[in-house]
Design a protein around this motif. Structure first.
Motif, short mmCIF file in Angstrom:
data_model
loop_
_atom_site.label_atom_id
_atom_site.label_comp_id
_atom_site.label_asym_id
_atom_site.label_seq_id
_atom_site.Cartn_x
_atom_site.Cartn_y
_atom_site.Cartn_z
N TRP A 149 0.86 -1.18 0.00
CA TRP A 149 0.00 0.00 0.00
C TRP A 149 0.90 1.23 0.00
O TRP A 149 1.86 1.29 0.76
CB TRP A 149 -0.90 0.02 1.23
N THR A 150 0.59 2.18 -0.88
CA THR A 150 1.39 3.39 -0.96
C THR A 150 0.53 4.63 -0.79
O THR A 150 -0.68 4.60 -1.03
CB THR A 150 2.11 3.50 -2.32
N HIS A 151 1.18 5.68 -0.37
CA HIS A 151 0.55 7.00 -0.29
C HIS A 151 1.40 7.93 -1.15
O HIS A 151 2.60 8.08 -0.89
CB HIS A 151 0.53 7.50 1.16
N PHE A 152 0.79 8.51 -2.18
CA PHE A 152 1.45 9.50 -3.03
C PHE A 152 0.85 10.87 -2.72
O PHE A 152 -0.36 10.98 -2.51
CB PHE A 152 1.19 9.22 -4.52
N GLU A 153 1.72 11.86 -2.72
CA GLU A 153 1.24 13.23 -2.52
C GLU A 153 2.18 14.18 -3.22
O GLU A 153 3.40 14.05 -3.11
CB GLU A 153 1.22 13.53 -1.02
N SER A 154 1.61 15.11 -3.97
CA SER A 154 2.44 16.10 -4.65
C SER A 154 1.62 17.34 -4.96
O SER A 154 0.40 17.33 -4.90
CB SER A 154 3.06 15.52 -5.93
N ILE A 155 2.37 18.37 -5.31
CA ILE A 155 1.74 19.64 -5.63
C ILE A 155 2.19 20.05 -7.03
O ILE A 155 3.38 20.26 -7.26
CB ILE A 155 2.13 20.73 -4.61
N PRO A 156 1.25 20.17 -7.96
CA PRO A 156 1.63 20.63 -9.29
C PRO A 156 1.80 22.15 -9.30
O PRO A 156 1.08 22.87 -8.62
CB PRO A 156 0.45 20.21 -10.17
N ARG A 157 2.79 22.60 -10.06
CA ARG A 157 3.07 24.03 -10.15
C ARG A 157 3.25 24.38 -11.63
O ARG A 157 4.07 23.79 -12.32
CB ARG A 157 4.34 24.35 -9.36
N LEU A 158 2.47 25.34 -12.10
CA LEU A 158 2.49 25.75 -13.50
C LEU A 158 3.61 26.75 -13.76
O LEU A 158 3.74 27.75 -13.05
CB LEU A 158 1.15 26.38 -13.88
#
Length: 179
Positions: A149-158
């Motif tokens: 089981w994985t947890h991915f988290e990120s923030i896209p920036r334009l």
């Protein structure tokens, strides 16, 4: 004799000028070497921080939204993003080596459990379109068909050129899911 004397004065002036230029070159080289050493120390510190933090880290570069669609997230034929950076811990958690990931970034979506894949894809697309936080938990198939089981988290920036930068983390939540 006057000619020789004038010639010697001219030669002396040229030699003097060359000495000044040599000193400037030596100073420039010394400053450049010091700057390179400082940059190397900073790069070593950055690499150490990235590779020893207890979560996997990654940075992706997604080409402008107008040039891809939802199917690109699943298609091995055309990748709409590339890998800028991946940490050692990311590779440990996902079981994907750096070279594999850099040459085929779609290896991550391909390793998401088939039952969880539609949610992973949809969450990615929604986050990049809205430039909002990407947060997803699900199963990932690791080597030898082992699932974690994985947890991915990120923030896209334009960026100004339409490219989206994703800086994110992944960690193994298998123990938490078992509990």
């Amino acid at each position: 004799n006057v000619r020789k004397s004038t010639l010697f004065v001219q030669i002396d002036a040229v030699v003097c000028e060359l000495r000044k230029e040599c000193r400037i070159v030596v100073i420039d080289i010394t400053e450049r070497k010091q700057a390179e050493a400082m940059l190397q120390r900073e790069q070593d510190l950055y690499k150490d921080l990235v590779n020893t933090i207890p979560v996997g880290m990654y940075r992706l570069r997604v080409r402008p939204v107008a040039k891809w669609n939802v199917d690109n997230w699943r298609s091995q034929m055309e990748t709409h993003y590339s890998v800028d950076m991946v940490s050692d811990r990311f590779c440990e958690i996902t079981g994907i080596n750096r070279q594999e990931f850099e040459s085929n970034p779609l290896i991550v979506p391909d390793r998401i459990h088939p039952e969880d894949s539609p949610g992973f894809v949809r969450t990615n697309v929604d986050a990049v379109e809205a430039l909002s936080l990407f947060r997803w938990e699900g199963r990932m198939i690791i080597s030898n068909n082992r699932t974690i089981w994985t947890h991915f988290e990120s923030i896209p920036r334009l960026l100004e050129n339409g490219v989206v930068i994703w800086t994110g983390i992944v960690y193994d939540i298998s123990e938490r899911k078992k509990a």
